[in-house]
Design a protein around this motif. Structure first.
Motif, mmCIF file in Angstrom:
data_model
loop_
_atom_site.group_PDB
_atom_site.id
_atom_site.type_symbol
_atom_site.label_atom_id
_atom_site.label_comp_id
_atom_site.label_asym_id
_atom_site.label_seq_id
_atom_site.Cartn_x
_atom_site.Cartn_y
_atom_site.Cartn_z
ATOM 1 N N ALA A 25 0.954 -1.031 0.130
ATOM 2 C CA ALA A 25 0.033 0.057 0.002
ATOM 3 C C ALA A 25 0.898 1.255 -0.038
ATOM 4 O O ALA A 25 0.693 2.244 -0.581
ATOM 5 N N VAL A 26 1.792 1.371 1.005
ATOM 6 C CA VAL A 26 2.911 2.323 0.777
ATOM 7 C C VAL A 26 3.486 2.567 -0.311
ATOM 8 O O VAL A 26 3.589 3.583 -1.047
ATOM 9 N N GLN A 27 3.966 1.589 -0.866
ATOM 10 C CA GLN A 27 4.574 1.494 -2.360
ATOM 11 C C GLN A 27 3.602 2.076 -3.417
ATOM 12 O O GLN A 27 4.119 3.000 -4.020
ATOM 13 N N GLY A 28 2.464 1.705 -3.294
ATOM 14 C CA GLY A 28 1.264 2.195 -4.075
ATOM 15 C C GLY A 28 1.291 3.709 -3.984
ATOM 16 O O GLY A 28 1.003 4.543 -5.110
ATOM 17 N N LEU A 29 1.126 4.226 -2.568
ATOM 18 C CA LEU A 29 1.031 5.623 -2.376
ATOM 19 C C LEU A 29 2.194 6.483 -3.228
ATOM 20 O O LEU A 29 1.960 7.421 -3.593
ATOM 21 N N CYS A 30 3.466 5.867 -2.901
ATOM 22 C CA CYS A 30 4.475 6.486 -3.547
ATOM 23 C C CYS A 30 4.427 6.666 -4.906
ATOM 24 O O CYS A 30 5.132 7.721 -5.620
ATOM 25 N N VAL A 68 -4.173 1.378 -4.228
ATOM 26 C CA VAL A 68 -3.682 1.558 -2.888
ATOM 27 C C VAL A 68 -4.488 0.697 -2.119
ATOM 28 O O VAL A 68 -3.977 -0.043 -1.010
ATOM 29 N N ALA A 69 -5.880 0.457 -2.121
ATOM 30 C CA ALA A 69 -6.670 -0.026 -1.117
ATOM 31 C C ALA A 69 -6.906 -1.448 -1.412
ATOM 32 O O ALA A 69 -6.918 -2.182 -0.443
ATOM 33 N N VAL A 70 -7.079 -1.683 -2.803
ATOM 34 C CA VAL A 70 -7.671 -3.084 -3.351
ATOM 35 C C VAL A 70 -6.474 -3.940 -3.582
ATOM 36 O O VAL A 70 -6.429 -5.165 -3.209
ATOM 37 N N VAL A 71 -5.521 -3.370 -4.536
ATOM 38 C CA VAL A 71 -4.516 -4.351 -4.909
ATOM 39 C C VAL A 71 -3.641 -5.145 -3.876
ATOM 40 O O VAL A 71 -3.404 -6.190 -4.093
ATOM 41 N N PRO A 72 -3.229 -4.449 -2.853
ATOM 42 C CA PRO A 72 -2.621 -4.943 -2.088
ATOM 43 C C PRO A 72 -3.031 -6.394 -1.178
ATOM 44 O O PRO A 72 -2.554 -7.345 -1.021
ATOM 45 N N LEU A 73 -4.490 -5.937 -1.106
ATOM 46 C CA LEU A 73 -5.268 -7.174 -0.542
ATOM 47 C C LEU A 73 -5.420 -8.316 -1.597
ATOM 48 O O LEU A 73 -5.268 -9.614 -1.371
ATOM 49 N N TRP A 74 -5.638 -7.851 -2.797
ATOM 50 C CA TRP A 74 -5.569 -8.923 -3.905
ATOM 51 C C TRP A 74 -4.169 -9.767 -3.976
ATOM 52 O O TRP A 74 -4.301 -10.735 -3.862
ATOM 53 N N THR A 90 6.338 -21.016 -6.575
ATOM 54 C CA THR A 90 5.913 -19.764 -6.217
ATOM 55 C C THR A 90 4.542 -19.238 -6.779
ATOM 56 O O THR A 90 4.407 -19.596 -8.058
ATOM 57 N N ALA A 91 3.677 -18.385 -6.257
ATOM 58 C CA ALA A 91 2.523 -17.623 -6.920
ATOM 59 C C ALA A 91 2.722 -16.176 -6.764
ATOM 60 O O ALA A 91 3.033 -15.919 -5.477
ATOM 61 N N ALA A 92 2.529 -15.466 -7.877
ATOM 62 C CA ALA A 92 2.241 -13.963 -7.617
ATOM 63 C C ALA A 92 1.585 -13.231 -8.548
ATOM 64 O O ALA A 92 0.997 -14.022 -9.466
ATOM 65 N N GLY A 93 1.384 -11.972 -8.493
ATOM 66 C CA GLY A 93 0.621 -11.428 -9.239
ATOM 67 C C GLY A 93 -0.867 -11.056 -8.767
ATOM 68 O O GLY A 93 -1.408 -11.270 -7.939
ATOM 69 N N TRP A 94 -1.477 -10.114 -9.736
ATOM 70 C CA TRP A 94 -2.918 -10.062 -9.359
ATOM 71 C C TRP A 94 -3.640 -9.991 -10.554
ATOM 72 O O TRP A 94 -4.594 -10.899 -10.874
ATOM 73 N N PHE A 95 -3.677 -8.605 -11.545
ATOM 74 C CA PHE A 95 -4.216 -8.989 -12.843
ATOM 75 C C PHE A 95 -3.843 -10.163 -13.672
ATOM 76 O O PHE A 95 -4.467 -10.788 -14.078
ATOM 77 N N LEU A 96 -2.577 -9.850 -13.706
ATOM 78 C CA LEU A 96 -1.953 -11.144 -14.534
ATOM 79 C C LEU A 96 -1.360 -11.954 -13.258
ATOM 80 O O LEU A 96 -0.241 -11.495 -12.532
#
Lengths: 166, 515
Positions: A25-30, A68-74, A90-96
């Motif tokens: 979230a902080v990264q997103g804010l930045c 900032v609010a949704v993607v980190p949870l996703w 490993t598993a990672a990502g959100w949209f992809l």
């Protein structure tokens, strides 16, 4: 004839630290905040483009809030990792979303990375490279100690299997 | 152990460099003369050129003077550098390739350039000897690549066996396929264009162009355009043929000492590229659309350390064969891989789910609408409806619609072709994956060369139960993707391709759904 076994890839067993949500979230804010500041400045300083700047502000604001609010949870729901004696998963990502599996015998290097923000949250990333140009497997947002233990485990395991990993 | 003597490059490399520096001078002066430059510009150009050329030639001499190399029992060593001395060496057991290139200037002086590589990508792993005798190059290659036995062996004077088994040689009719290489045609057009650009003034002032122009004034415009197009196409094709002749003349693919594949080719610039078979992980057969229409294909080696994704090695080092008939390319690929027949040629590739076709249709139609339909229709609508302007006589209101129909039909054909070309299969020891429409690529990847899996799924793929599976490898492009597979099929496929690797991460269908 191809045998029809109905099997699925299950998610890796371990989740990341919940602190990673705050870190993302902080990264997103930045990324989002500087853009918003620039747009607000443009809207106040340059009257002719005020309307356009306000429209852009609304769009960036809406997308930014989601980011900032949704993607980190996703991300937290998706990001997972697991190691066995023979492989890293490993598993990672959100949209992809991306699932990677690499056998221990093909691992070339194992590194930890701690950016300034990650240090603030006591987090650490582990990067596992293979000889492929597909890029490394990364596990972001691990607790520092967990990351160190993981690197230990991976290093011992990969040293046990020799070869040039190609 | 005997101390090996240090060797020098051939001094003729200095003459080679000088020749390359001064060769363009006379034509430049002639062009200046024709375009009517005065005496002073002519003299200054010649003078500056001479001074620069002499200085650079002295530099070439210094380079030669300070360059030494030697081959010891353990390593290949190179010392060079005038201002900063540079000592580098490669252990002999890590030398994987000795590639020879000789351009026209080098060949005039009987020289060649050798690149000694370790098979790792990156320029640090390569030592270059610019300027050794042509025979010396072959000897060096032989010595470094194939003489491991004589180094360690007790029987001292046993020469390395020269066992070159031919796999393919050039069939001149193949060069017809090279004419359909768009990049070559583009190079020809570009060269002609830039030649006109730089010579234009000379041709104008010499009265050559204006006189031609007068002669064509009476010809109708459509004939002129048609003639221009036909000329451009013919010149492009002939130029591409000439480029192909230069590139592929004398092509041979051989297997040497039972360990190394070697490609030799080139009319003016000769090239010899070798590839250790233990670095070979598979073969990729690429069929660009024009070639595909006439049944031709290109053949590439999928090998580790060819540096495809880095700047190090030129992309052509992976080329095994000139554009050739598809069936012949398959046979030669099989021979290079030591297989009876082309891997995968005996099975039908598995098709992908219908949802993959739907995705391609949506994508192609979206592109067609955005880049063709909107620009074609919108101006007409705006002009006639918004501004109430009547269209000019030669452009009726309905004019955009045929364009739109053609664009949409092309989009559908392309999408269908892209879908039809998707396919994958497992055969003993190989994974086969095919995709692409502009360039259809069929890769046969040795399963032992797969070093991991990558499953990827976007938000759009998820509801369609599709996933893109990629095998990662140290060779070639590093990732070979099979796009838009059925999710369950992809897991079963990966599990079957490398038994055991996925096993701990699998579960039965019913328990939970993860992907």
């Amino acid at each position: 004839m191809h045998e029809q076994r109905q099997i699925r890839l299950r998610p890796p067993r371990n989740r990341l630290e919940p602190r990673a949500i705050a870190w993302w979230a902080v990264q997103g804010l930045c990324t989002v905040v500087p853009v918003i500041v620039a747009l607000v400045a443009a809207a106040t300083l340059f009257a002719p483009i005020r309307l356009w700047a306000l429209w852009a502000l609304i769009i960036v604001g809406a997308l930014g809030t989601v980011y900032v609010a949704v993607v980190p949870l996703w991300r937290y729901r998706v990001h997972r990792w697991e190691t066995t004696e023979d492989a890293v998963y490993t598993a990672a990502g959100w949209f992809l979303q991306e699932w990677r599996i690499a056998p221990m015998s093909r691992i070339q290097t194992v590194d930890t990375v701690r950016g300034p923000l990650q240090q603030l949250f006591g987090l650490s990333s582990v990067t596992v490279t293979t000889a492929s140009a597909a890029g490394p497997l990364t596990i972001d947002g691990l607790d520092r100690q967990v990351a160190l233990d993981l690197v230990d485990h991976l290093t011992t395991r990969t040293q046990a299997t020799r070869g040039d990993a190609t | 152990m005997i101390e090996q003597p240090w060797r020098r490059l051939d001094p003729r490399i200095i003459a080679t460099t000088a020749a390359m520096l001064f060769a363009p001078l006379p034509p430049t002066l002639i062009i200046l003369l024709i375009s009517g430059a005065g005496l002073w510009p002519l003299l200054t150009t010649a003078g500056l050129w001479l001074i620069g050329g002499v200085l650079l030639s002295v530099g070439a001499w210094a380079d030669w003077y300070y360059t030494w190399y030697r081959i010891t029992d353990e390593r290949f060593e190179l010392r060079k550098g005038v201002i900063s001395r540079n000592n580098r060496w490669i252990p002999r057991d890590r030398i994987r390739s000795v590639d020879l290139t000789a351009d026209l200037a080098h060949r005039l002086f009987g020289l060649t350039t050798a690149k000694i590589g370790t098979g790792q990508s990156g320029s640090d792993s390569e030592l270059k000897l610019d300027g050794i005798r042509r025979h010396g190059g072959d000897q060096l290659r032989e010595e470094l690549l194939h003489s491991e036995s004589t180094v360690a062996g007790s029987d001292s004077a046993a020469p390395p066996k020269r066992d070159a088994e031919p796999i393919a040689t050039l069939n001149l009719t193949w060069l017809g396929y090279s004419m359909l290489t768009l990049s070559s045609v583009a190079i020809v057009w570009g060269a002609i264009g830039s030649a006109f650009g730089s010579l234009g003034q000379a041709l104008m002032s010499s009265g050559f162009l204006p006189s031609i122009g007068e002669r064509f004034e009476i010809v109708p415009i459509w004939l002129l355009v048609l003639g221009g197009v036909v000329t451009a196409i013919v010149v492009g094709l002939v130029g591409a043929l000439l480029i192909a002749l230069e590139m592929w003349w004398g092509f041979t693919l051989t297997r040497e000492n039972d360990t190394t594949l070697r490609v030799r080719r080139g009319l003016l610039t000769t090239r010899s590229v070798s590839l250790e078979e233990r670095r070979l992980r598979g073969i990729e057969i690429a069929e660009p659309i024009l070639l595909r229409m006439v049944g031709g294909a290109r053949t590439h080696a999928v090998a580790t350390g060819l540096g495809e994704h880095k700047q190090a090695a030129p992309a052509e080092s992976k080329v095994l064969l000139p554009p050739a008939p598809r069936a012949r390319a398959g046979q030669i690929a099989a021979a290079a891989l030591r297989e009876q027949s082309e891997p995968g040629s005996s099975v039908n590739l598995r098709k992908h789910p219908g949802a993959a076709l739907r995705r391609r249709l949506i994508r192609a139609l979206a592109v067609a609408i955005v880049i063709v339909t909107v620009p074609a229709v919108l101006p007409v609508v705006i002009m006639t409806v918004t501004f109430d302007v009547t269209m000019p006589d030669w452009l009726p209101t309905w004019a955009p619609w045929p364009v739109v129909v053609v664009a949409l039909v092309i989009a559908i054909v392309v999408a269908y072709d892209a879908y039809r070309n998707l396919g994958h299969a497992l055969v003993p020891s190989y994974l086969i994956a095919r995709k692409g429409t502009g360039i259809r690529r069929t890769v046969a990847l040795r399963r032992s060369g797969i070093i991991g899996w990558r499953f990827r799924q976007t938000v759009f793929q998820r509801p369609a139960n599709l996933v893109s599976l990629a095998a990662t490898t140290a060779a070639g492009s590093g990732v070979y993707e099979i796009p838009d597979m059925d999710v369950e099929a992809s897991v079963a496929f990966a599990d079957e391709a490398i038994p055991g690797l996925l096993t701990p991460f699998l579960e039965e269908e019913e328990t939970t759904n993860s992907m």
